[in-house]
Design a protein around this motif. Sequence first.
Motif, PDB file in Angstrom:
ATOM      1  N   ARG A 154      -2.653   9.601   9.420  1.00  0.00           N
ATOM      2  CA  ARG A 154      -1.974   9.561   8.126  1.00  0.00           C
ATOM      3  C   ARG A 154      -2.749  10.321   7.046  1.00  0.00           C
ATOM      4  NH1 ARG A 154       2.032   5.618   7.629  1.00  0.00           N
ATOM      5  NH2 ARG A 154       1.642   5.493   5.392  1.00  0.00           N
ATOM      6  N   GLY A 155      -4.008  10.667   7.333  1.00  0.00           N
ATOM      7  CA  GLY A 155      -4.826  11.370   6.355  1.00  0.00           C
ATOM      8  C   GLY A 155      -5.201  10.518   5.167  1.00  0.00           C
ATOM      9  N   GLU A 156      -5.406   9.217   5.380  1.00  0.00           N
ATOM     10  CA  GLU A 156      -5.685   8.280   4.291  1.00  0.00           C
ATOM     11  C   GLU A 156      -7.131   7.788   4.344  1.00  0.00           C
ATOM     12  OE1 GLU A 156      -1.198   6.288   4.074  1.00  0.00           O
ATOM     13  OE2 GLU A 156      -2.932   5.055   4.607  1.00  0.00           O
ATOM     14  N   HIS A 157      -7.905   8.130   3.325  1.00  0.00           N
ATOM     15  CA  HIS A 157      -9.245   7.558   3.116  1.00  0.00           C
ATOM     16  C   HIS A 157     -10.150   7.707   4.339  1.00  0.00           C
ATOM     17  CE1 HIS A 157      -6.956   5.887  -0.160  1.00  0.00           C
ATOM     18  NE2 HIS A 157      -6.307   5.046   0.635  1.00  0.00           N
ATOM     19  N   VAL A 158     -10.009   8.799   5.059  1.00  0.00           N
ATOM     20  CA  VAL A 158     -10.777   8.978   6.291  1.00  0.00           C
ATOM     21  C   VAL A 158     -12.279   9.017   6.008  1.00  0.00           C
ATOM     22  CG1 VAL A 158     -11.195  10.469   8.277  1.00  0.00           C
ATOM     23  CG2 VAL A 158      -8.866  10.158   7.420  1.00  0.00           C
ATOM     24  N   GLY A 159     -12.677   9.815   5.020  1.00  0.00           N
ATOM     25  CA  GLY A 159     -14.104   9.923   4.707  1.00  0.00           C
ATOM     26  C   GLY A 159     -14.713   8.596   4.327  1.00  0.00           C
ATOM     27  N   ALA A 160     -14.007   7.819   3.497  1.00  0.00           N
ATOM     28  CA  ALA A 160     -14.516   6.522   3.071  1.00  0.00           C
ATOM     29  C   ALA A 160     -14.650   5.559   4.256  1.00  0.00           C
ATOM     30  CB  ALA A 160     -13.592   5.917   2.011  1.00  0.00           C
TER      31      ALA A 160
ATOM     32  N   GLY B 194       4.229   2.929   1.602  1.00  0.00           N
ATOM     33  CA  GLY B 194       3.431   1.811   2.067  1.00  0.00           C
ATOM     34  C   GLY B 194       2.027   2.200   2.471  1.00  0.00           C
ATOM     35  N   ALA B 195       1.542   3.331   1.963  1.00  0.00           N
ATOM     36  CA  ALA B 195       0.187   3.760   2.275  1.00  0.00           C
ATOM     37  C   ALA B 195      -0.809   2.749   1.735  1.00  0.00           C
ATOM     38  CB  ALA B 195      -0.075   5.139   1.672  1.00  0.00           C
ATOM     39  N   LEU B 196      -1.926   2.591   2.450  1.00  0.00           N
ATOM     40  CA  LEU B 196      -2.961   1.663   2.014  1.00  0.00           C
ATOM     41  C   LEU B 196      -3.751   2.261   0.860  1.00  0.00           C
ATOM     42  CD1 LEU B 196      -4.491   0.397   5.406  1.00  0.00           C
ATOM     43  CD2 LEU B 196      -2.840  -0.767   3.948  1.00  0.00           C
ATOM     44  N   SER B 197      -4.070   1.418  -0.130  1.00  0.00           N
ATOM     45  CA  SER B 197      -4.989   1.843  -1.179  1.00  0.00           C
ATOM     46  C   SER B 197      -6.390   1.910  -0.585  1.00  0.00           C
ATOM     47  CB  SER B 197      -4.967   0.849  -2.335  1.00  0.00           C
ATOM     48  OG  SER B 197      -5.480  -0.408  -1.911  1.00  0.00           O
ATOM     49  N   LEU B 198      -7.316   2.565  -1.287  1.00  0.00           N
ATOM     50  CA  LEU B 198      -8.686   2.666  -0.801  1.00  0.00           C
ATOM     51  C   LEU B 198      -9.306   1.278  -0.634  1.00  0.00           C
ATOM     52  CD1 LEU B 198     -11.251   4.200  -0.069  1.00  0.00           C
ATOM     53  CD2 LEU B 198     -11.737   4.403  -2.530  1.00  0.00           C
ATOM     54  N   GLY B 199      -9.096   0.419  -1.627  1.00  0.00           N
ATOM     55  CA  GLY B 199      -9.668  -0.920  -1.546  1.00  0.00           C
ATOM     56  C   GLY B 199      -9.128  -1.706  -0.367  1.00  0.00           C
ATOM     57  N   ARG B 200      -7.817  -1.611  -0.138  1.00  0.00           N
ATOM     58  CA  ARG B 200      -7.222  -2.354   0.973  1.00  0.00           C
ATOM     59  C   ARG B 200      -7.662  -1.785   2.312  1.00  0.00           C
ATOM     60  NH1 ARG B 200      -0.741  -3.473   1.963  1.00  0.00           N
ATOM     61  NH2 ARG B 200      -1.012  -4.834   3.775  1.00  0.00           N
ATOM     62  N   ALA B 201      -7.805  -0.448   2.383  1.00  0.00           N
ATOM     63  CA  ALA B 201      -8.258   0.166   3.634  1.00  0.00           C
ATOM     64  C   ALA B 201      -9.678  -0.277   3.977  1.00  0.00           C
ATOM     65  CB  ALA B 201      -8.200   1.687   3.517  1.00  0.00           C
ATOM     66  N   VAL B 202     -10.560  -0.291   2.983  1.00  0.00           N
ATOM     67  CA  VAL B 202     -11.939  -0.719   3.219  1.00  0.00           C
ATOM     68  C   VAL B 202     -11.991  -2.208   3.546  1.00  0.00           C
ATOM     69  CG1 VAL B 202     -14.220  -1.003   2.157  1.00  0.00           C
ATOM     70  CG2 VAL B 202     -12.947   1.117   1.824  1.00  0.00           C
ATOM     71  N   ALA B 203     -11.178  -3.010   2.848  1.00  0.00           N
ATOM     72  CA  ALA B 203     -11.145  -4.446   3.133  1.00  0.00           C
ATOM     73  C   ALA B 203     -10.663  -4.707   4.561  1.00  0.00           C
ATOM     74  CB  ALA B 203     -10.237  -5.155   2.130  1.00  0.00           C
ATOM     75  N   THR B 204      -9.670  -3.949   4.999  1.00  0.00           N
ATOM     76  CA  THR B 204      -9.180  -4.090   6.373  1.00  0.00           C
ATOM     77  C   THR B 204     -10.266  -3.688   7.356  1.00  0.00           C
ATOM     78  OG1 THR B 204      -6.914  -3.617   5.651  1.00  0.00           O
ATOM     79  CG2 THR B 204      -7.390  -3.397   8.007  1.00  0.00           C
ATOM     80  N   GLY B 205     -10.968  -2.582   7.056  1.00  0.00           N
ATOM     81  CA  GLY B 205     -12.079  -2.162   7.907  1.00  0.00           C
ATOM     82  C   GLY B 205     -13.172  -3.201   7.961  1.00  0.00           C
ATOM     83  N   ALA B 206     -13.448  -3.853   6.821  1.00  0.00           N
ATOM     84  CA  ALA B 206     -14.475  -4.900   6.786  1.00  0.00           C
ATOM     85  C   ALA B 206     -14.071  -6.083   7.662  1.00  0.00           C
ATOM     86  CB  ALA B 206     -14.711  -5.352   5.351  1.00  0.00           C
TER      87      ALA B 206
END
Length: 210
Positions: A35-41, A109-121
């Motif tokens: 999806r190209g979303e927040h990959v680097g983070a 419905g793309a994930l925000s940066l905060g939600r993406a990191v929280a999901t990763g956590a």
Amino acid sequence: MTHLLPPFAAGFALSAALIVAIGAQNLFVLRQGLRGEHVGALVLFFGLSDALLIAAGVGGVGGVGAFLSAAPQLTTILALGGAAFLAWYGIAALRRTASPGAVSVGAAGALSLGRAVATGAAFTFLNPHVYLDTVLLMGTAGSAQPEALRPAFVLGAASASFAWFAALGYGARLLQPVFTRPAAWRVLDACVGIVMLSLAASLAAGALLR
């Protein structure tokens, strides 16, 4: 300098062997990469998380192991929490397979940066297998190295983690032409759902039967 290469290589090889297996983190990074979303983070977050956990294991694996052994209730709670999260994510993935509006790269419905990191956590710190691989297994192997060479082992292990997540996240773009078709996203989400539910069942069974 050459005396640092063997422990670096040992850490890199062991970490690579453990991280390549299909798991929750890998599938999440793959989907976000497509999806190209927040990959680097996410690459940075997962890599740093692994590095910190490995360093903690190498620096004090005996203390961590003793703590976990003395607190089986904590391990059970962690496993059940992880199982609940994985089950929720797996069900959400399966539901996406029946939703035509959620199966394209540019879908809403793309994930925000905060939600993406929280999901990763959640994928990282609610999964007891992560601690088993990084803190205990990697920690045991690293602590067997002479003390002066342990930083090289940790650096090698962390390098493998960063390299893998970067390759997975950014390499996923090569598959984007395939995923212009909704059917490809349905297959991916079906696989994600099945793997997540399987992992959830395994965690829950291990916790309840312990």
